[in-house]
Scaffold this motif. Structure first.
Motif, PDB file in Angstrom:
ATOM      1  N   GLU A 128       6.187 -10.640  -2.315  1.00 34.65           N
ATOM      2  CA  GLU A 128       6.510  -9.244  -2.622  1.00 34.65           C
ATOM      3  C   GLU A 128       7.448  -9.172  -3.832  1.00 34.65           C
ATOM      4  N   LYS A 129       8.403 -10.079  -3.911  1.00 35.32           N
ATOM      5  CA  LYS A 129       9.308 -10.099  -5.055  1.00 35.32           C
ATOM      6  C   LYS A 129       8.561 -10.457  -6.337  1.00 35.32           C
ATOM      7  N   ILE A 130       7.542 -11.317  -6.243  1.00 38.74           N
ATOM      8  CA  ILE A 130       6.726 -11.658  -7.410  1.00 38.74           C
ATOM      9  C   ILE A 130       6.011 -10.416  -7.923  1.00 38.74           C
ATOM     10  N   VAL A 131       5.478  -9.616  -7.015  1.00 42.70           N
ATOM     11  CA  VAL A 131       4.804  -8.370  -7.407  1.00 42.70           C
ATOM     12  C   VAL A 131       5.801  -7.430  -8.094  1.00 42.70           C
ATOM     13  N   GLN A 132       6.986  -7.332  -7.541  1.00 45.51           N
ATOM     14  CA  GLN A 132       7.999  -6.443  -8.097  1.00 45.51           C
ATOM     15  C   GLN A 132       8.520  -6.932  -9.441  1.00 45.51           C
ATOM     16  N   LYS A 168       0.831  -1.192   0.000  1.00 46.05           N
ATOM     17  CA  LYS A 168       0.000   0.000   0.000  1.00 46.05           C
ATOM     18  C   LYS A 168       0.870   1.248   0.000  1.00 46.05           C
ATOM     19  N   GLY A 169       0.570   2.150  -0.918  1.00 43.11           N
ATOM     20  CA  GLY A 169       1.330   3.396  -1.002  1.00 43.11           C
ATOM     21  C   GLY A 169       2.480   3.334  -1.974  1.00 43.11           C
ATOM     22  N   LYS A 170       2.852   2.116  -2.411  1.00 45.19           N
ATOM     23  CA  LYS A 170       3.919   1.986  -3.389  1.00 45.19           C
ATOM     24  C   LYS A 170       3.353   2.103  -4.800  1.00 45.19           C
ATOM     25  N   LYS A 171       4.148   2.614  -5.708  1.00 43.51           N
ATOM     26  CA  LYS A 171       3.728   2.730  -7.094  1.00 43.51           C
ATOM     27  C   LYS A 171       3.887   1.379  -7.777  1.00 43.51           C
ATOM     28  N   LEU A 172       2.779   0.743  -8.058  1.00 39.93           N
ATOM     29  CA  LEU A 172       2.792  -0.581  -8.675  1.00 39.93           C
ATOM     30  C   LEU A 172       2.596  -0.447 -10.175  1.00 39.93           C
ATOM     31  N   LYS A 173       3.382  -1.191 -10.924  1.00 41.09           N
ATOM     32  CA  LYS A 173       3.307  -1.121 -12.377  1.00 41.09           C
ATOM     33  C   LYS A 173       2.330  -2.141 -12.948  1.00 41.09           C
ATOM     34  N   LYS A 174       1.642  -2.836 -12.080  1.00 41.57           N
ATOM     35  CA  LYS A 174       0.671  -3.830 -12.516  1.00 41.57           C
ATOM     36  C   LYS A 174      -0.522  -3.799 -11.584  1.00 41.57           C
TER      37      LYS A 174
END
Length: 338
Positions: free
Chosen positions: A333-337, A191-197
């Motif tokens: 979290e690494k999968i999201v990144q 939450k609050g991080k800029k997600l590219k997906k």
């Protein structure tokens, strides 16, 4: 939020398969801190973060195994039926709670015929569930009804929660309340991080009785789906380790193949690469049972189960490593990144 506190909180909320109202409400309370959760017509819960062309999802089931009131005898004893993979051996000499329609929690016990009055053959064989009964201290059917108990009320074990040696959580219902807590913790991190997906979190119902919630999810335009669940470990005495070659404390598990068959091999390979790149120890297994990943795979969604190992699955003393759970969150979290 402290991860251990969230697991403990979720574990004690009622929510056996088919009776998920209370646990769903508690999950929604957590999710409202991060966004606007949605609920479909069946009761699955969704929360989406980020945006983009790529859409991945993480899923955990809210329900747990349990029992229901099937019949009330004239003498006040209560007959039960199982919901999900309840092992009859785990019922004898245990405390239970009946959750009534008016919100009461009625304590009761399932006893066992004492050895002093049992035959030799009875001592050698566990009685079937048809021979068991719940004793709530009533002497008649009318008294049971006056306590507020009725047919089809949900019943579950009374629970304890302990941490052994500072490393292992022991309680009833880590499968899959720990999975729900893992997703809540991951949402808090993202939450609050800029997600590219686009990242969707799904909390399903009735996994323990046939993956029914997963098979009916309404969010289906998903490129990758990861079911977060438990897997039985084989690291205990008198168990042939090859049956489930997984150990506590050795990392999260890719549960690629189970009783329902194989899931997405492309996701298996992707997770292996991510784990290797980030030096996260993982285990891999072909085991029995199944997870929601099988249900969504059947919908045409590339899916795989990522699990935390459990000793004594479906008992009152399910045990998991805190380190494994934390490592699984790091992996997700690494999968999201990417």
């Amino acid at each position: 939020m402290d991860l251990l506190d969230v697991i403990r909180d979720l574990v004690f909320v009622q929510g056996i398969s088919g009776y998920e109202d209370d646990i769903r409400s508690r999950v929604i309370e957590y999710l409202k801190k991060f966004g606007e959760p949605k609920v479909d017509k069946l009761g699955n819960v969704y929360l989406t973060l980020g945006d983009g062309d790529e859409h991945i999802a993480f899923m955990a089931h809210m329900d747990e195994i349990g029992l229901v009131v099937a019949h009330i005898e004239e003498n006040g004893f209560i007959r039960l039926k199982r919901l999900g993979g309840v092992d009859v051996r785990m019922l004898y000499g245990q405390y239970f709670e009946v959750f009534t329609k008016d919100g009461k929690r009625i304590p009761g016990v399932i006893g066992l015929k004492p050895p002093h009055i049992s035959t030799e053959s009875e001592m050698k064989n566990a009685p079937p569930i048809e021979d068991l009964y719940l004793d709530v201290g009533a002497s008649s059917r009318e008294e049971v009804i006056s306590m507020g108990i009725s047919i089809l009320d949900p019943v579950r074990w009374m629970k304890q929660f302990h941490v052994l040696n500072g490393r292992y959580i022991v309680t009833r219902g880590l499968d899959d309340r720990a999975g729900c807590a893992i997703l809540i913790n991951l949402i808090e991190r993202l939450k609050g991080k800029k997600l590219k997906k686009k990242v969707t979190f799904i909390f399903t119902l009735q996994e323990e009785t046939g993956l029914r919630g997963a098979k009916a999810i309404t969010e289906r335009d998903i490129d990758e789906l990861y079911a977060i669940d438990s897997v039985s470990s084989g690291d205990i005495p008198k168990v042939d380790y090859y049956l489930s070659p997984v150990s506590l404390g050795k990392g999260p598990v890719i549960r690629f193949i189970d009783a329902r068959g194989a899931n997405s091999i492309s996701l298996k390979r992707k997770v292996e690469k991510i784990a290797s790149r980030n030096k996260i120890n993982i285990q891999e297994v072909f085991t029995g049972g199944s997870t929601d990943a099988a249900g969504t795979f059947d919908l045409g969604i590339p899916s795989i189960a990522l699990c935390f190992p459990i000793r004594y699955t479906h008992t009152t003393v399910e045990m998991s490593s805190i380190e494994d759970i934390e490592a699984l969150i790091n992996l997700l979290e690494k999968i999201v990144q990417g």
